[in-house]
Write an enzyme that holds these catalytic residues in place. Structure first.
Site, PDB file in Angstrom:
ATOM      1  N   ASP A  75       6.089  -5.725   2.150  1.00  0.00           N
ATOM      2  CA  ASP A  75       6.104  -4.265   2.043  1.00  0.00           C
ATOM      3  C   ASP A  75       5.315  -3.726   3.216  1.00  0.00           C
ATOM      4  OD1 ASP A  75       3.357  -2.702   1.098  1.00  0.00           O
ATOM      5  OD2 ASP A  75       3.313  -4.850   0.678  1.00  0.00           O
TER       6      ASP A  75
ATOM      7  N   GLY B 149      -5.187  -9.033   2.369  1.00  0.00           N
ATOM      8  CA  GLY B 149      -6.284  -8.977   3.325  1.00  0.00           C
ATOM      9  C   GLY B 149      -5.898  -9.316   4.742  1.00  0.00           C
TER      10      GLY B 149
ATOM     11  N   ASP C  28       1.097  -2.092  -6.554  1.00  0.00           N
ATOM     12  CA  ASP C  28      -0.156  -2.557  -5.991  1.00  0.00           C
ATOM     13  C   ASP C  28      -1.264  -2.228  -6.997  1.00  0.00           C
ATOM     14  OD1 ASP C  28      -2.541  -2.776  -4.503  1.00  0.00           O
ATOM     15  OD2 ASP C  28      -1.535  -2.228  -2.648  1.00  0.00           O
TER      16      ASP C  28
END
Length: 377
Positions: free
Chosen positions: A267, A217, A93
């Site tokens: 994930d 998001g 990430d």
């Protein structure tokens, strides 16, 4: 194994896709679930256990690893694969979500974000270029662009501003990443709960011709119906020959419904976090081992499971461990949960290959609805 990053769709059933990502460190069977190894560890698990469950790829986090132990230190020790004893693919990430959610006194500008560490209070600056540099030092196989992820609900003008900034950062990340054979950088679709903004983001990212695309998001407080509406609009706007990754999602039900809309990768901290808090995921649904009704129950979580944690330990013992605060309780339940998630993904892949994904989803949901069987006697 290929020296390049490739993605193939091997079978489809409706919008659900069974695919395969091939890269130097291994093949990722999709739809895939990536256990979260935030700080270089999948909490409460040995890496050998994680692999034995059928895991092809794990996730690491740029924000946490840059703070502790430091990206340059990890690089000097051979990279994250060597450091964590995971020689298979790793996705990192970008750190954007954690900067927005964890860091104190953050300030977002065109050149990046300045923030104060939640660990020691030191001030750091993260630009798109620095995010990619850190992910390169970690030697991540799949690297994510830096984006601004805002919490929902939010005013449309604020969602649009963050989406446009994320697009500009994606261009800079692409330039910083350059050409790295065998590795990939994914762009992240933003736009909150506004379909027209999501489509603008997806179309602009698709024009960048990246190796993969994420939808970010979501799972930030909006109802599941909103998430699914966004996926229904967004997935068709993304290239069909590239993997699609839904970030931070989710529950088993979220996964089934997102695969049905064309998502390939997932994930989530849920299976590991739930395990540490006494909650087990099973094919019969969720089981809360804190409940007193398990205190005298000699049955395992699932007598048909291949996972020893699910098959070989009584609910009474697991209840005792959880109530006593013993570390082994969290370890066993995490093991069980990740085993269930990977079993679910294998089940999904097989159903798509057999052309009976919709039917299999109905069967899984029916078993959840029936719930756990009462204790014998």
């Amino acid at each position: 194994m290929s020296d390049h990053f490739t993605f193939r769709v091997l079978a489809t059933d409706g919008l659900a896709r069974r695919g395969e990502i091939t890269m130097p460190r291994g093949t990722i069977r999709t739809p895939a679930f990536m256990p979260v190894g935030t700080a270089g560890t999948v909490k409460a698990m040995y890496m050998d256990q994680v692999r034995a469950l059928g895991t092809d790829i794990i996730l690491g986090n740029t924000y946490h690893l840059m703070l502790r132990p430091g990206a340059e230190r990890v690089a000097s020790l051979g990279g994250l694969h060597e450091f964590a004893r995971w020689p298979y693919p790793i996705l990192t990430d970008s750190g954007g979500f954690q900067v927005m959610s964890l860091a104190a006194l953050r300030k977002i500008r065109e050149d990046g974000v300045t923030f104060r560490s939640h660990v020691d209070g030191k001030v750091h600056h993260m630009s798109p270029e620095r995010s990619i540099e850190i992910q390169g030092l970690l030697d991540a196989d799949i690297q994510m662009q830096l984006d601004e992820c805002i919490a929902l609900p939010a005013p449309e003008r604020e969602i649009e501003r963050a989406m446009e900034l994320s697009l500009r950062w994606a261009e800079r990340c692409k330039t910083a990443f350059g050409d790295q054979p065998g590795k990939a950088m994914f762009g992240i679709v933003q736009g909150g709960d506004k379909v027209h903004l999501r489509l603008r983001s997806a179309e602009a990212l698709a024009a960048m011709e990246l190796k993969g695309y994420a939808v970010g998001g979501l799972a930030v407080g909006e109802p599941q119906a909103v998430m699914l509406e966004i996926l229904e609009a967004t997935c068709p706007a993304l290239p069909a020959d590239k993997p699609r990754y839904l970030m931070g999602v989710g529950t088993p039900d979220d996964i089934l419904k997102s695969v049905a809309r064309g998502i390939d990768m997932f994930d989530c901290v849920m299976p590991t976090r739930a395990g540490r808090h006494g909650l087990a995921f099973t094919r019969r649904g969720k089981i809360n081992l804190k409940n007193a009704r398990h205190a005298d129950d000699p049955r395992p979580l699932d007598e048909e499971s291949d996972c020893p944690a699910a098959r070989d330990y009584s609910r009474a013992y697991l209840h005792h461990l959880v109530k006593s605060g013993e570390a082994l309780g969290g370890m066993l339940l995490t093991w069980n949960n990740l085993a269930y998630y990977q079993s679910l993904m294998a089940d999904i892949r097989a159903a798509i290959e057999q052309g009976r994904f919709k039917e299999r989803v109905a069967e899984i949901q029916e078993e959840w609805a029936r719930g756990d069987l009462p204790a014998l006697g």
